[in-house]
Design a protein around this motif. Structure first.
Motif, PDB file in Angstrom:
ATOM      1  N   TYR A 268      54.502  34.069  46.045  1.00 46.72           N
ATOM      2  CA  TYR A 268      54.321  33.250  47.247  1.00 46.72           C
ATOM      3  C   TYR A 268      52.861  33.211  47.681  1.00 46.72           C
ATOM      4  O   TYR A 268      52.317  32.140  47.982  1.00 46.72           O
ATOM      5  CB  TYR A 268      55.194  33.797  48.380  1.00 46.72           C
ATOM      6  CG  TYR A 268      54.773  33.334  49.752  1.00 46.72           C
ATOM      7  CD1 TYR A 268      54.879  31.988  50.133  1.00 46.72           C
ATOM      8  CD2 TYR A 268      54.240  34.226  50.684  1.00 46.72           C
ATOM      9  CE1 TYR A 268      54.463  31.560  51.390  1.00 46.72           C
ATOM     10  CE2 TYR A 268      53.838  33.804  51.943  1.00 46.72           C
ATOM     11  CZ  TYR A 268      53.949  32.476  52.284  1.00 46.72           C
ATOM     12  OH  TYR A 268      53.542  32.047  53.525  1.00 46.72           O
TER      13      TYR A 268
ATOM     14  N   ARG B 298      50.677  29.917  47.924  1.00 40.15           N
ATOM     15  CA  ARG B 298      50.180  29.493  49.237  1.00 40.15           C
ATOM     16  C   ARG B 298      48.664  29.339  49.193  1.00 40.15           C
ATOM     17  O   ARG B 298      48.103  28.433  49.814  1.00 40.15           O
ATOM     18  CB  ARG B 298      50.573  30.526  50.298  1.00 40.15           C
ATOM     19  CG  ARG B 298      50.649  29.963  51.717  1.00 40.15           C
ATOM     20  CD  ARG B 298      51.710  28.891  51.839  1.00 40.15           C
ATOM     21  NE  ARG B 298      52.040  28.561  53.214  1.00 40.15           N
ATOM     22  CZ  ARG B 298      52.970  27.686  53.562  1.00 40.15           C
ATOM     23  NH1 ARG B 298      53.654  27.043  52.613  1.00 40.15           N
ATOM     24  NH2 ARG B 298      53.224  27.419  54.828  1.00 40.15           N
TER      25      ARG B 298
ATOM     26  N   SER C 196      55.055  26.459  47.436  1.00 39.65           N
ATOM     27  CA  SER C 196      54.916  27.744  48.136  1.00 39.65           C
ATOM     28  C   SER C 196      56.039  27.945  49.150  1.00 39.65           C
ATOM     29  O   SER C 196      56.465  29.077  49.394  1.00 39.65           O
ATOM     30  CB  SER C 196      53.541  27.842  48.807  1.00 39.65           C
ATOM     31  OG  SER C 196      53.342  26.825  49.760  1.00 39.65           O
TER      32      SER C 196
ATOM     33  N   TRP D 165      58.487  31.097  49.137  1.00 38.10           N
ATOM     34  CA  TRP D 165      58.708  31.916  50.329  1.00 38.10           C
ATOM     35  C   TRP D 165      60.200  32.147  50.561  1.00 38.10           C
ATOM     36  O   TRP D 165      60.626  33.222  50.985  1.00 38.10           O
ATOM     37  CB  TRP D 165      58.073  31.241  51.543  1.00 38.10           C
ATOM     38  CG  TRP D 165      58.117  32.038  52.804  1.00 38.10           C
ATOM     39  CD1 TRP D 165      57.379  33.147  53.111  1.00 38.10           C
ATOM     40  CD2 TRP D 165      58.938  31.787  53.950  1.00 38.10           C
ATOM     41  NE1 TRP D 165      57.699  33.600  54.376  1.00 38.10           N
ATOM     42  CE2 TRP D 165      58.644  32.781  54.914  1.00 38.10           C
ATOM     43  CE3 TRP D 165      59.882  30.809  54.266  1.00 38.10           C
ATOM     44  CZ2 TRP D 165      59.274  32.828  56.167  1.00 38.10           C
ATOM     45  CZ3 TRP D 165      60.508  30.862  55.505  1.00 38.10           C
ATOM     46  CH2 TRP D 165      60.209  31.859  56.433  1.00 38.10           C
TER      47      TRP D 165
END
Length: 548
Positions: free
Chosen positions: A198, A202, A214, A218
């Motif tokens: 993640y 990100r 992303s 998550w």
């Protein structure tokens, strides 16, 4: 410790708002306030901390780096909400005013319907700093660029004065490159594979302007003891169209034991969706069952979530594509929630709720109502049934307020249904009474907040249904429990229909007729102020508070 800010109209220097002589400037340094109508807004201090003994060295370093990234998000939100933070703050004549401006991320009071608290400041632009201030809605609609409605672009004028669309990754390139590098360093430190993936994705999203991958990553995180919600996320600040997202960040430490207790509730979503109190055509969508319920201590807020009233629970991602594939994650911020319950909700109940019903004000009910508010975002409908696209885009600037209203009322509906099934303990009167007290807490956020508008609508709707009674002699409210359930079902049906139809005009009328504080309600809110009950909290937070 409670901080009271008494802010009157303040005369400012020529560098920002008006021309004046050097003599006048000297005088302004002496006189902090002038005798105009003052806003009295109370905040109570609360220190964000958590037990970090179980965290290893890498995790502690990651938290420090996450806080660095959060500070970048904070500065980016300043740019979106107002503009240049440093020149504005440095121009203010007193430390008290500087602190108050920092709480509000600009010169507009977020808990007083965005009224300017400084002389010479105009009304806050509905589009904040996402659009040119001289842009009309018609000019925007005429712009032939498919990215103009994107969640991750801003609108500016080119050298010819024509509108142009700029991706966040371009407009905020310098800041986002630094944030991306820090997230990559966090990813290298992470041992949990889900968190590592993640953070890397990100970091890439900051540079690519595409957050979809992303967001999916998550959603796949399950066992990581620390979490980081970061990026352009909520669209509350854009009150012109509700398109543009604001930068924010939460640094979180997971409460593994509480999270285990909450895990089972997401599995009930499909069943509850089928039982919604509305026409069948508004509940044909199937909510994702991969949704997660977890409890956290939040140890750092930044940006949008730190402006004015503070969030105590999170439901993300907002991307409808992710929700369809994966559902969503609901994060309960336990320490922040406890602060608001003890310092605000209980004192309000002692001022406005009938003594015979105060025993029904409980933290467990407050926690459940707040938690199921977040779960209820997954119920209902995301795509209109009238061919108008998503609910969010069809309802424009009203979408956020109606969605928050839906989550509030369907959260209470979920509590009632799960209570009937024996899945939730306690007296249902606890949940209804605490819910009413919660309306008084949240309605104080005002019309500048989507949550505030949602609570105004609900209060006035419930009043029309007789869901509560008001004793003029005592000044106390008393819940009528059977009518409370009737009002809950009726408002649920109305909101779901408005969303499903994408009925912009209908929502506008609902906001116009019900989304306001009546004179009677204002008198009761004045009682809360007279009792010196804080409106919200200011956080003491950072490396020092965590003992890192």
């Amino acid at each position: 410790m409670k901080k009271t800010f008494l802010i009157a109209g303040l005369a400012m220097g020529a560098s920002l708002f008006s021309s004046c002589t050097q003599e006048q400037k000297k005088e302004e340094k002496k006189v902090v306030t002038v005798p105009k109508v003052a806003h009295l807004v109370d905040y109570t201090d609360f220190t964000l901390t958590s037990d970090i003994k179980h965290l290893n060295k890498n995790q502690r370093i990651m938290i420090e780096k996450m806080i660095e990234v959060s500070k970048i998000m904070d500065n980016l939100f300043w740019k979106q909400a107002y503009g240049d933070k440093d020149s504005f703050i440095s121009s203010l004549p007193s430390d008290e005013l500087k602190r108050y401006a920092a709480v509000n991320y600009g010169p507009w009071d977020r808990l007083q319907d965005n009224k300017p608290f400084i002389d010479g400041i105009a009304e806050k632009p509905k589009g904040a700093n996402f659009y040119p201030q001289d842009m009309s809605k018609e000019e925007f609609e005429a712009l032939a660029n498919q990215d103009k409605n994107s969640l991750y672009t801003i609108i500016r004028r080119d050298v010819r004065g024509e509108l142009k669309v700029i991706p966040y990754s371009t407009e905020y390139r310098i800041e986002l490159e630094k944030a991306s590098n820090l997230l990559m360093e966090c990813s290298d430190l992470a041992k949990d594979p889900g968190l590592k993936k993640y953070l890397k994705l990100r970091a890439n999203a900051f540079l690519s302007n595409d957050y979809f991958a992303s967001d999916l990553a998550w959603m796949d995180m399950k066992e990581n003891p620390i979490d980081f919600v970061v990026g352009p996320i909520e669209n509350y600040e854009d009150k012109l169209f509700g398109y543009k997202t604001s930068f924010e960040a939460y640094v979180l430490i997971k409460d593994m034991e509480w999270s285990k207790k909450l895990a089972k509730f997401a599995s009930f979503l499909p069943e509850l969706q089928k039982g919604l109190p509305c026409d069948r055509k508004y509940k044909t969508e199937t909510p994702g069952t991969d949704s997660q319920l977890n409890a956290y201590d939040v140890v750092y807020y930044a940006g949008d979530c730190n402006a004015g009233s503070k969030t105590i629970a999170i439901n993300l991602p907002n991307d409808e594509r992710v929700q369809e594939q994966k559902g969503s994650r609901r994060l309960q911020l336990k320490n922040a929630m406890r602060a608001k319950y003890e310092k605000i909700l209980v004192p309000i109940s002692e001022v406005l709720i009938d003594p015979s019903q105060r025993k029904h004000i409980t933290f467990d009910a407050f926690f459940a109502n707040t938690m199921f508010h977040e779960v209820a975002h997954g119920l209902g409908i995301k795509e209109t049934i009238t061919g108008k696209g998503t609910v969010r885009k069809s309802l424009k600037e009203h979408a956020s307020a109606l969605e928050e209203g839906k989550a509030d009322i369907l959260g209470l509906y979920m509590v009632s249904q799960l209570h009937k099934k024996g899945e939730i303990d306690g007296d249902m009167k606890d949940y209804y009474t605490t819910f009413l007290a919660g309306i008084f807490r949240s309605v104080r956020f005002g019309a500048a907040s989507a949550h505030g508008v949602a609570n105004m609508i609900r209060f006035n709707f419930f009043k029309s249904y007789g869901a509560f009674e008001y004793d003029n002699a005592s000044g106390y409210y008393k819940v009528n429990y059977p009518k409370m359930e009737e009002a809950m079902n009726a408002l649920s049906a109305k909101i779901l229909q408005l969303q499903g139809d994408g009925d912009y005009n209908g929502v506008s009328e609902l906001v116009k007729t019900h989304g306001k504080i009546t004179l009677d309600l204002q008198k009761d809110l004045d009682k809360i102020d007279d009792a010196n009950i804080p409106t919200d909290v200011i956080f003491n937070q950072g490396i020092k508070e965590l003992g890192l």
